[in-house]
Design a protein around this motif. Structure first.
Motif, PDB file in Angstrom:
ATOM      1  N   GLY A  17       9.279  -9.766 -16.033  1.00 33.40           N
ATOM      2  CA  GLY A  17       8.303 -10.494 -17.095  1.00 33.40           C
ATOM      3  C   GLY A  17       7.011 -11.305 -16.570  1.00 33.40           C
ATOM      4  O   GLY A  17       6.469 -11.935 -17.228  1.00 33.40           O
ATOM      5  N   LYS A  18       7.181 -11.620 -15.141  1.00 25.54           N
ATOM      6  CA  LYS A  18       6.400 -12.391 -14.654  1.00 25.54           C
ATOM      7  C   LYS A  18       5.261 -11.896 -13.690  1.00 25.54           C
ATOM      8  O   LYS A  18       5.860 -11.208 -12.837  1.00 25.54           O
ATOM      9  CB  LYS A  18       6.983 -13.650 -13.789  1.00 25.54           C
ATOM     10  CG  LYS A  18       6.074 -14.668 -13.067  1.00 25.54           C
ATOM     11  CD  LYS A  18       6.782 -15.863 -12.428  1.00 25.54           C
ATOM     12  CE  LYS A  18       5.772 -16.643 -11.830  1.00 25.54           C
ATOM     13  NZ  LYS A  18       6.344 -17.530 -10.835  1.00 25.54           N
ATOM     14  N   GLN A  19       3.918 -11.686 -13.924  1.00 30.28           N
ATOM     15  CA  GLN A  19       3.224 -11.196 -13.072  1.00 30.28           C
ATOM     16  C   GLN A  19       3.216 -11.914 -11.685  1.00 30.28           C
ATOM     17  O   GLN A  19       2.755 -13.062 -11.711  1.00 30.28           O
ATOM     18  CB  GLN A  19       1.902 -11.129 -13.596  1.00 30.28           C
ATOM     19  CG  GLN A  19       0.707 -10.436 -12.731  1.00 30.28           C
ATOM     20  CD  GLN A  19      -0.609 -10.385 -13.490  1.00 30.28           C
ATOM     21  OE1 GLN A  19      -1.494 -11.079 -13.249  1.00 30.28           O
ATOM     22  NE2 GLN A  19      -0.728  -9.086 -14.187  1.00 30.28           N
ATOM     23  N   ILE A  20       3.191 -11.073 -10.507  1.00 28.27           N
ATOM     24  CA  ILE A  20       3.388 -11.699  -9.436  1.00 28.27           C
ATOM     25  C   ILE A  20       2.106 -11.427  -8.490  1.00 28.27           C
ATOM     26  O   ILE A  20       1.920 -12.055  -7.625  1.00 28.27           O
ATOM     27  CB  ILE A  20       4.591 -11.366  -8.501  1.00 28.27           C
ATOM     28  CG1 ILE A  20       4.873  -9.924  -8.128  1.00 28.27           C
ATOM     29  CG2 ILE A  20       6.021 -11.748  -9.323  1.00 28.27           C
ATOM     30  CD1 ILE A  20       5.485  -9.580  -6.905  1.00 28.27           C
ATOM     31  N   SER A  21       1.411 -10.318  -8.931  1.00 28.54           N
ATOM     32  CA  SER A  21       0.438  -9.947  -8.124  1.00 28.54           C
ATOM     33  C   SER A  21      -0.750  -9.320  -8.985  1.00 28.54           C
ATOM     34  O   SER A  21      -0.230  -8.557 -10.015  1.00 28.54           O
ATOM     35  CB  SER A  21       0.578  -9.165  -6.965  1.00 28.54           C
ATOM     36  OG  SER A  21       1.082  -9.717  -5.849  1.00 28.54           O
ATOM     37  N   GLN A  22      -1.918  -9.351  -8.712  1.00 29.73           N
ATOM     38  CA  GLN A  22      -3.083  -8.741  -9.618  1.00 29.73           C
ATOM     39  C   GLN A  22      -4.108  -8.501  -8.616  1.00 29.73           C
ATOM     40  O   GLN A  22      -4.610  -9.490  -7.736  1.00 29.73           O
ATOM     41  CB  GLN A  22      -3.393  -9.542 -10.795  1.00 29.73           C
ATOM     42  CG  GLN A  22      -4.319  -8.645 -11.937  1.00 29.73           C
ATOM     43  CD  GLN A  22      -5.616  -8.912 -11.517  1.00 29.73           C
ATOM     44  OE1 GLN A  22      -5.950  -9.969 -11.226  1.00 29.73           O
ATOM     45  NE2 GLN A  22      -6.699  -8.135 -11.975  1.00 29.73           N
ATOM     46  N   SER A  77       5.667  -1.336  -1.847  1.00 32.89           N
ATOM     47  CA  SER A  77       6.694  -0.373  -1.439  1.00 32.89           C
ATOM     48  C   SER A  77       7.442   0.548  -2.389  1.00 32.89           C
ATOM     49  O   SER A  77       7.647   0.243  -3.693  1.00 32.89           O
ATOM     50  CB  SER A  77       7.809  -1.266  -0.693  1.00 32.89           C
ATOM     51  OG  SER A  77       8.693  -1.968  -1.702  1.00 32.89           O
ATOM     52  N   GLN A  78       7.686   1.783  -1.876  1.00 36.65           N
ATOM     53  CA  GLN A  78       8.032   2.819  -2.884  1.00 36.65           C
ATOM     54  C   GLN A  78       8.714   3.709  -2.137  1.00 36.65           C
ATOM     55  O   GLN A  78       8.469   4.864  -1.820  1.00 36.65           O
ATOM     56  CB  GLN A  78       7.031   3.354  -3.976  1.00 36.65           C
ATOM     57  CG  GLN A  78       7.660   4.364  -4.849  1.00 36.65           C
ATOM     58  CD  GLN A  78       6.733   4.648  -5.959  1.00 36.65           C
ATOM     59  OE1 GLN A  78       5.738   4.196  -5.931  1.00 36.65           O
ATOM     60  NE2 GLN A  78       7.171   5.635  -6.942  1.00 36.65           N
ATOM     61  N   PHE A  79      10.144   3.526  -1.959  1.00 38.69           N
ATOM     62  CA  PHE A  79      11.006   4.478  -1.164  1.00 38.69           C
ATOM     63  C   PHE A  79      11.192   6.041  -1.849  1.00 38.69           C
ATOM     64  O   PHE A  79      11.466   6.782  -1.213  1.00 38.69           O
ATOM     65  CB  PHE A  79      12.410   3.907  -0.784  1.00 38.69           C
ATOM     66  CG  PHE A  79      13.300   4.000  -1.909  1.00 38.69           C
ATOM     67  CD1 PHE A  79      14.036   5.299  -1.838  1.00 38.69           C
ATOM     68  CD2 PHE A  79      13.368   3.070  -2.939  1.00 38.69           C
ATOM     69  CE1 PHE A  79      15.075   5.431  -2.822  1.00 38.69           C
ATOM     70  CE2 PHE A  79      14.273   3.350  -3.823  1.00 38.69           C
ATOM     71  CZ  PHE A  79      15.087   4.348  -4.015  1.00 38.69           C
ATOM     72  N   THR A  80      10.812   6.036  -3.073  1.00 41.01           N
ATOM     73  CA  THR A  80      11.024   7.124  -3.710  1.00 41.01           C
ATOM     74  C   THR A  80       9.863   8.214  -3.209  1.00 41.01           C
ATOM     75  O   THR A  80       9.775   9.580  -3.436  1.00 41.01           O
ATOM     76  CB  THR A  80      10.808   7.331  -5.330  1.00 41.01           C
ATOM     77  OG1 THR A  80       9.812   6.609  -5.438  1.00 41.01           O
ATOM     78  CG2 THR A  80      11.961   6.377  -5.741  1.00 41.01           C
ATOM     79  N   LEU A  81       8.737   7.895  -2.624  1.00 40.86           N
ATOM     80  CA  LEU A  81       7.930   8.851  -2.032  1.00 40.86           C
ATOM     81  C   LEU A  81       8.633   9.866  -1.040  1.00 40.86           C
ATOM     82  O   LEU A  81       8.041  10.522  -0.522  1.00 40.86           O
ATOM     83  CB  LEU A  81       6.653   8.007  -1.372  1.00 40.86           C
ATOM     84  CG  LEU A  81       5.658   7.290  -2.200  1.00 40.86           C
ATOM     85  CD1 LEU A  81       4.782   6.516  -1.684  1.00 40.86           C
ATOM     86  CD2 LEU A  81       5.170   8.136  -3.433  1.00 40.86           C
ATOM     87  N   MET A 129      10.337  -3.486  -9.954  1.00 44.51           N
ATOM     88  CA  MET A 129       8.879  -3.943 -10.204  1.00 44.51           C
ATOM     89  C   MET A 129       8.299  -3.211 -11.490  1.00 44.51           C
ATOM     90  O   MET A 129       8.562  -1.760 -11.633  1.00 44.51           O
ATOM     91  CB  MET A 129       8.073  -3.732  -8.991  1.00 44.51           C
ATOM     92  CG  MET A 129       8.555  -4.596  -7.984  1.00 44.51           C
ATOM     93  SD  MET A 129       7.305  -4.500  -6.543  1.00 44.51           S
ATOM     94  CE  MET A 129       8.227  -3.098  -5.709  1.00 44.51           C
ATOM     95  N   ALA A 130       7.400  -3.795 -12.249  1.00 42.25           N
ATOM     96  CA  ALA A 130       6.585  -2.924 -13.432  1.00 42.25           C
ATOM     97  C   ALA A 130       5.102  -2.908 -12.783  1.00 42.25           C
ATOM     98  O   ALA A 130       4.674  -4.013 -12.420  1.00 42.25           O
ATOM     99  CB  ALA A 130       6.636  -3.559 -14.707  1.00 42.25           C
ATOM    100  N   VAL A 131       4.670  -1.871 -12.532  1.00 38.46           N
ATOM    101  CA  VAL A 131       3.441  -1.659 -11.999  1.00 38.46           C
ATOM    102  C   VAL A 131       2.496  -1.213 -13.113  1.00 38.46           C
ATOM    103  O   VAL A 131       2.466  -0.228 -13.674  1.00 38.46           O
ATOM    104  CB  VAL A 131       3.250  -0.773 -10.519  1.00 38.46           C
ATOM    105  CG1 VAL A 131       1.767  -0.511 -10.031  1.00 38.46           C
ATOM    106  CG2 VAL A 131       4.266  -1.339  -9.509  1.00 38.46           C
ATOM    107  N   SER A 132       1.388  -2.110 -13.110  1.00 45.07           N
ATOM    108  CA  SER A 132       0.248  -1.561 -14.182  1.00 45.07           C
ATOM    109  C   SER A 132      -0.887  -1.212 -13.752  1.00 45.07           C
ATOM    110  O   SER A 132      -1.276  -1.776 -12.434  1.00 45.07           O
ATOM    111  CB  SER A 132      -0.006  -2.532 -15.205  1.00 45.07           C
ATOM    112  OG  SER A 132       1.515  -2.722 -15.890  1.00 45.07           O
ATOM    113  N   LEU A 133      -1.606  -0.134 -14.049  1.00 48.31           N
ATOM    114  CA  LEU A 133      -3.013   0.055 -13.374  1.00 48.31           C
ATOM    115  C   LEU A 133      -3.900   0.654 -14.142  1.00 48.31           C
ATOM    116  O   LEU A 133      -3.441   1.149 -15.385  1.00 48.31           O
ATOM    117  CB  LEU A 133      -2.791   1.056 -11.973  1.00 48.31           C
ATOM    118  CG  LEU A 133      -2.414   2.290 -12.480  1.00 48.31           C
ATOM    119  CD1 LEU A 133      -3.240   3.426 -11.690  1.00 48.31           C
ATOM    120  CD2 LEU A 133      -0.919   2.509 -11.849  1.00 48.31           C
TER     121      LEU A 133
END
Length: 145
Positions: A17-22, A77-81, A129-133
């Motif tokens: 619930g806390k934005q860490i990067s933008q 980072s996204q190991f699922t790739l 992480m929740a990634v928004s774009l």
């Protein structure tokens, strides 16, 4: 290394619930270290990414790089790739680098990208992480070195 690169007008990472990067205009880079990858792979990916001409010039053609535009990169980072989906319905991740190796290469990649002149924001390695774009275009590329 593998990367899914998306041209964005804005992107952010939120954890618990806390934005860490933008970032504003630039690239969202989802990156995965694969088994056998080294710093040389990260260097090649950085070189490709910084010079990839995917931003519009004055004529509206994709002719400018991230370096040309002064945009930022949000690197997650996204190991699922590394997923192998060729058999069955459950992806396999045996091609991904071990977590310790993956983290070192992820951090090295981020540091090298920053040294190349790109403002870099990051996610948190291994976190949920929740990634928004907002994908600009949409423009999305798969890179593998």
């Amino acid at each position: 290394m593998r990367a899914l690169v998306q041209r964005v007008t804005t992107a952010s990472v939120t954890i618990a619930g806390k934005q860490i990067s933008q970032i504003d205009a630039g690239l969202l880079v989802l990156v995965c270290a694969m088994q056998g990858d080294s710093q040389a792979n990260a260097d090649k990916l950085v070189a490709k990414l910084t010079k990839l001409r995917i931003f519009a010039d004055e004529a509206g053609k994709m002719n400018r790089s991230l370096l040309d535009t002064g945009g930022a990169a949000l690197v997650v980072s996204q190991f699922t790739l590394a997923a192998d989906t060729s058999r069955g319905n459950r992806p396999g991740f045996s091609q991904a680098a071990r977590p310790d190796d993956g983290k070192l290469l992820y951090l090295y990649f981020c540091k090298t990208l920053q040294k190349a002149g790109i403002p870099v924001k990051t996610g948190q390695f291994g976190a949920d992480m929740a990634v928004s774009l907002t994908n600009d275009g949409p423009v999305t590329f798969w890179l593998e070195v």
